[in-house]
Design an enzyme around this catalytic site. Sequence first.
Site, PDB file in Angstrom:
ATOM      1  N   GLY A  85       0.786  -1.104   0.007  1.00 19.53           N
ATOM      2  CA  GLY A  85      -0.059  -0.207  -0.121  1.00 19.53           C
ATOM      3  C   GLY A  85       0.717   1.269   0.082  1.00 19.53           C
ATOM      4  O   GLY A  85       0.793   2.048   0.950  1.00 19.53           O
ATOM      5  N   THR A 121       1.416   3.497  -2.888  1.00 16.48           N
ATOM      6  CA  THR A 121       1.437   4.680  -3.965  1.00 16.48           C
ATOM      7  C   THR A 121       1.213   5.775  -3.346  1.00 16.48           C
ATOM      8  O   THR A 121       1.147   6.881  -4.178  1.00 16.48           O
ATOM      9  CB  THR A 121       0.187   4.212  -5.173  1.00 16.48           C
ATOM     10  OG1 THR A 121      -0.896   4.234  -4.290  1.00 16.48           O
ATOM     11  CG2 THR A 121       0.644   2.788  -5.727  1.00 16.48           C
ATOM     12  N   SER A 122       0.719   5.989  -2.169  1.00 17.66           N
ATOM     13  CA  SER A 122       0.345   7.256  -1.380  1.00 17.66           C
ATOM     14  C   SER A 122       0.505   7.030   0.085  1.00 17.66           C
ATOM     15  O   SER A 122       0.673   6.195   0.406  1.00 17.66           O
ATOM     16  CB  SER A 122      -0.979   7.948  -1.827  1.00 17.66           C
ATOM     17  OG  SER A 122      -2.117   6.968  -1.609  1.00 17.66           O
ATOM     18  N   GLY A 123       0.222   8.129   0.708  1.00 16.37           N
ATOM     19  CA  GLY A 123       0.222   8.119   2.137  1.00 16.37           C
ATOM     20  C   GLY A 123       1.325   7.929   2.596  1.00 16.37           C
ATOM     21  O   GLY A 123       2.685   8.097   2.170  1.00 16.37           O
ATOM     22  N   GLY A 173       2.697   5.022   3.401  1.00 20.45           N
ATOM     23  CA  GLY A 173       3.465   4.005   2.584  1.00 20.45           C
ATOM     24  C   GLY A 173       4.442   4.590   1.462  1.00 20.45           C
ATOM     25  O   GLY A 173       5.667   4.313   1.376  1.00 20.45           O
ATOM     26  N   SER A 210      -1.454   1.110  14.831  1.00 12.89           N
ATOM     27  CA  SER A 210      -1.948   2.213  14.890  1.00 12.89           C
ATOM     28  C   SER A 210      -2.372   2.641  16.482  1.00 12.89           C
ATOM     29  O   SER A 210      -2.617   1.738  17.221  1.00 12.89           O
ATOM     30  CB  SER A 210      -3.248   2.254  14.406  1.00 12.89           C
ATOM     31  OG  SER A 210      -4.416   3.730  14.630  1.00 12.89           O
ATOM     32  N   TYR A 235     -11.501  -1.780  13.179  1.00 12.55           N
ATOM     33  CA  TYR A 235     -10.116  -1.322  12.794  1.00 12.55           C
ATOM     34  C   TYR A 235      -9.268  -1.370  14.003  1.00 12.55           C
ATOM     35  O   TYR A 235      -8.169  -2.045  13.727  1.00 12.55           O
ATOM     36  CB  TYR A 235     -10.330   0.184  12.509  1.00 12.55           C
ATOM     37  CG  TYR A 235      -8.808   0.660  12.015  1.00 12.55           C
ATOM     38  CD1 TYR A 235      -8.329   0.614  10.909  1.00 12.55           C
ATOM     39  CD2 TYR A 235      -8.341   1.924  12.817  1.00 12.55           C
ATOM     40  CE1 TYR A 235      -6.925   0.890  10.612  1.00 12.55           C
ATOM     41  CE2 TYR A 235      -7.262   2.367  12.589  1.00 12.55           C
ATOM     42  CZ  TYR A 235      -6.545   2.321  11.556  1.00 12.55           C
ATOM     43  OH  TYR A 235      -5.310   2.708  11.255  1.00 12.55           O
TER      44      TYR A 235
HETATM   45  N1  LIG Z   1      -3.244   8.256   8.483  1.00 13.01           N
HETATM   46  C1  LIG Z   1      -3.325   7.912   9.566  1.00 13.01           C
HETATM   47  O1  LIG Z   1      -3.793   8.788  10.424  1.00 13.01           O
HETATM   48  C2  LIG Z   1      -2.897   6.844  10.200  1.00 13.01           C
HETATM   49  C3  LIG Z   1      -2.750   6.533  11.584  1.00 13.01           C
HETATM   50  C4  LIG Z   1      -2.339   5.180  12.433  1.00 13.01           C
HETATM   51  C5  LIG Z   1      -2.291   4.335  11.346  1.00 13.01           C
HETATM   52  N2  LIG Z   1      -2.238   4.403  10.024  1.00 13.01           N
HETATM   53  C6  LIG Z   1      -1.972   3.355   9.205  1.00 13.01           C
HETATM   54  O2  LIG Z   1      -0.851   3.452   8.413  1.00 13.01           O
HETATM   55  C7  LIG Z   1      -1.107   3.043   7.197  1.00 13.01           C
HETATM   56  C8  LIG Z   1      -1.089   3.579   5.933  1.00 13.01           C
HETATM   57  O3  LIG Z   1      -2.251   4.572   6.164  1.00 13.01           O
HETATM   58  P1  LIG Z   1      -2.469   5.758   5.235  1.00 13.01           P
HETATM   59  O4  LIG Z   1      -3.330   6.699   5.871  1.00 13.01           O
HETATM   60  O5  LIG Z   1      -1.353   6.236   4.652  1.00 13.01           O
HETATM   61  O6  LIG Z   1      -3.379   5.090   4.165  1.00 13.01           O
HETATM   62  P2  LIG Z   1      -3.991   5.291   2.756  1.00 13.01           P
HETATM   63  O7  LIG Z   1      -3.577   6.831   2.637  1.00 13.01           O
HETATM   64  O8  LIG Z   1      -5.328   5.293   2.779  1.00 13.01           O
HETATM   65  O9  LIG Z   1      -3.355   4.474   1.891  1.00 13.01           O
HETATM   66  C9  LIG Z   1      -3.471   4.413   0.653  1.00 13.01           C
HETATM   67  C10 LIG Z   1      -2.529   3.217   0.014  1.00 13.01           C
HETATM   68  O10 LIG Z   1      -3.056   2.127   0.196  1.00 13.01           O
HETATM   69  C11 LIG Z   1      -3.106   1.533  -1.040  1.00 13.01           C
HETATM   70  N3  LIG Z   1      -4.397   0.382  -0.823  1.00 13.01           N
HETATM   71  C12 LIG Z   1      -5.447   0.676  -0.157  1.00 13.01           C
HETATM   72  N4  LIG Z   1      -6.305  -0.670  -0.334  1.00 13.01           N
HETATM   73  C13 LIG Z   1      -5.385  -1.483  -0.953  1.00 13.01           C
HETATM   74  C14 LIG Z   1      -5.679  -2.713  -0.961  1.00 13.01           C
HETATM   75  N5  LIG Z   1      -6.894  -3.467  -1.045  1.00 13.01           N
HETATM   76  N6  LIG Z   1      -4.531  -3.586  -1.774  1.00 13.01           N
HETATM   77  C15 LIG Z   1      -3.422  -2.880  -1.995  1.00 13.01           C
HETATM   78  N7  LIG Z   1      -3.166  -1.444  -1.845  1.00 13.01           N
HETATM   79  C16 LIG Z   1      -4.251  -0.848  -1.141  1.00 13.01           C
HETATM   80  C17 LIG Z   1      -3.339   2.287  -2.148  1.00 13.01           C
HETATM   81  O11 LIG Z   1      -2.995   1.870  -3.212  1.00 13.01           O
HETATM   82  P3  LIG Z   1      -3.966   2.259  -4.669  1.00 13.01           P
HETATM   83  O12 LIG Z   1      -4.856   3.325  -4.208  1.00 13.01           O
HETATM   84  O13 LIG Z   1      -2.887   2.674  -5.606  1.00 13.01           O
HETATM   85  O14 LIG Z   1      -4.442   0.938  -4.886  1.00 13.01           O
HETATM   86  C18 LIG Z   1      -2.549   3.638  -1.439  1.00 13.01           C
HETATM   87  O15 LIG Z   1      -1.102   3.307  -1.957  1.00 13.01           O
HETATM   88  C19 LIG Z   1      -2.519   1.894   7.350  1.00 13.01           C
HETATM   89  O16 LIG Z   1      -2.109   0.798   7.748  1.00 13.01           O
HETATM   90  C20 LIG Z   1      -3.132   2.642   8.533  1.00 13.01           C
HETATM   91  O17 LIG Z   1      -4.154   1.678   9.115  1.00 13.01           O
HETATM   92  C21 LIG Z   1      -2.667   5.465   9.663  1.00 13.01           C
END
Ligand SMILES: NC(=O)c1ccc[n+]([C@@H]2O[C@H](COP(=O)([O-])OP(=O)(O)OC[C@H]3O[C@@H](n4cnc5c(N)ncnc54)[C@H](OP(=O)(O)O)[C@@H]3O)[C@@H](O)[C@H]2O)c1
Length: 264
Positions: free
Chosen positions: A14, A16-18, A20, A141, A154
């Site tokens: 995961g 491509t953005s965020g 990751g 998280s 979650y």
């Molecule tokens: N952001 C926060 O506040 C936060 C806080 C605590 C923990 N986290 C954890 O940190 C991690 C990353 O979070 P984030 O906020 O950066 O997430 P995000 O922005 O929603 O992540 C998007 C990324 O996930 C990929 N993705 C989504 N569903 C997928 C699937 N079914 N298979 C493969 N790739 C998939 C998307 O790829 P495509 O769209 O290109 O398919 C994109 O690269 C997660 O585990 C989240 O629970 C986040």
Amino acid sequence: MNLKLENKKAFISGSTSGIGFAIAKTFAQEGAEVILNGRKESTIEAAINKLKSEVPDAKVSGLTADFSSAESVEKLLNDIGQIDILINNVGIFASQQFADTTDEDWQRMFEVNVMSGVRLSRKVLPNMLEKNWGRIIFISSECAMLVPEDLIAYSATKAMIQAISRGLAQTTKGTAVTVNAVLPGSTLSQGAERFLKGAAEQQGITEKEVADNFFKDVRTTSLLQRFATTEEVANTVVYLSSPLAAATNGAAIRVDGGSVPGII
Ligand SMILES: NC(=O)c1ccc[n+]([C@@H]2O[C@H](COP(=O)([O-])OP(=O)(O)OC[C@H]3O[C@@H](n4cnc5c(N)ncnc54)[C@H](OP(=O)(O)O)[C@@H]3O)[C@@H](O)[C@H]2O)c1
């Protein structure tokens, strides 16, 4: 500080953005080879181009896989090859009342948030143990510990991956392989930016006011009192993935802006 990652190859689910993508970019800046992942060729290609424009000498490729589909993951496992570092980052969430969370919602979150890391770790950990070096990081998280009432499913998946992370670490005893979990707090990924924009439009206030209200009214225990940047989370993840972090194994490291109360 030289993190000594020049000859390492990392796969980030995961990415491509965020968070990751920020992890991938930080690895690339440190000279590591990175494999990006998302569900579509088009988003992977766009992310590779973005990474190369920001880090011109980046060694980067991509593998598509949708972690909500076991068949799609099966193909990925056949293609992934030898890696030194696995970042189990992919994760989805939905703010929902417990009563409204269906079996399908639970299953989908379990499949993407838990089984992604289980399947990838099962594939790569034996090779890491055999060559006596490797890093696996599970992105958990703050919710694993705070368990907000609207994020029970979650939070349960995130608590589960911490148990998996700790258990796997125990299988590395006496080797140079480590397995750790990182617990980000509220982080300004593109998803969070979209949430702030939508809420600002809906409430007729600025995005900054929405963010300030979130920390005043919802995430009241945050000591940081702002969203972390994706880079701030990535810095900790990439350090823990490096040879310099050899003595940290089986740990759960918080990058939560102090939101989880307590002394450990
Ligand atoms: N952001 C926060 O506040 C936060 C806080 C605590 C923990 N986290 C954890 O940190 C991690 C990353 O979070 P984030 O906020 O950066 O997430 P995000 O922005 O929603 O992540 C998007 C990324 O996930 C990929 N993705 C989504 N569903 C997928 C699937 N079914 N298979 C493969 N790739 C998939 C998307 O790829 P495509 O769209 O290109 O398919 C994109 O690269 C997660 O585990 C989240 O629970 C986040």
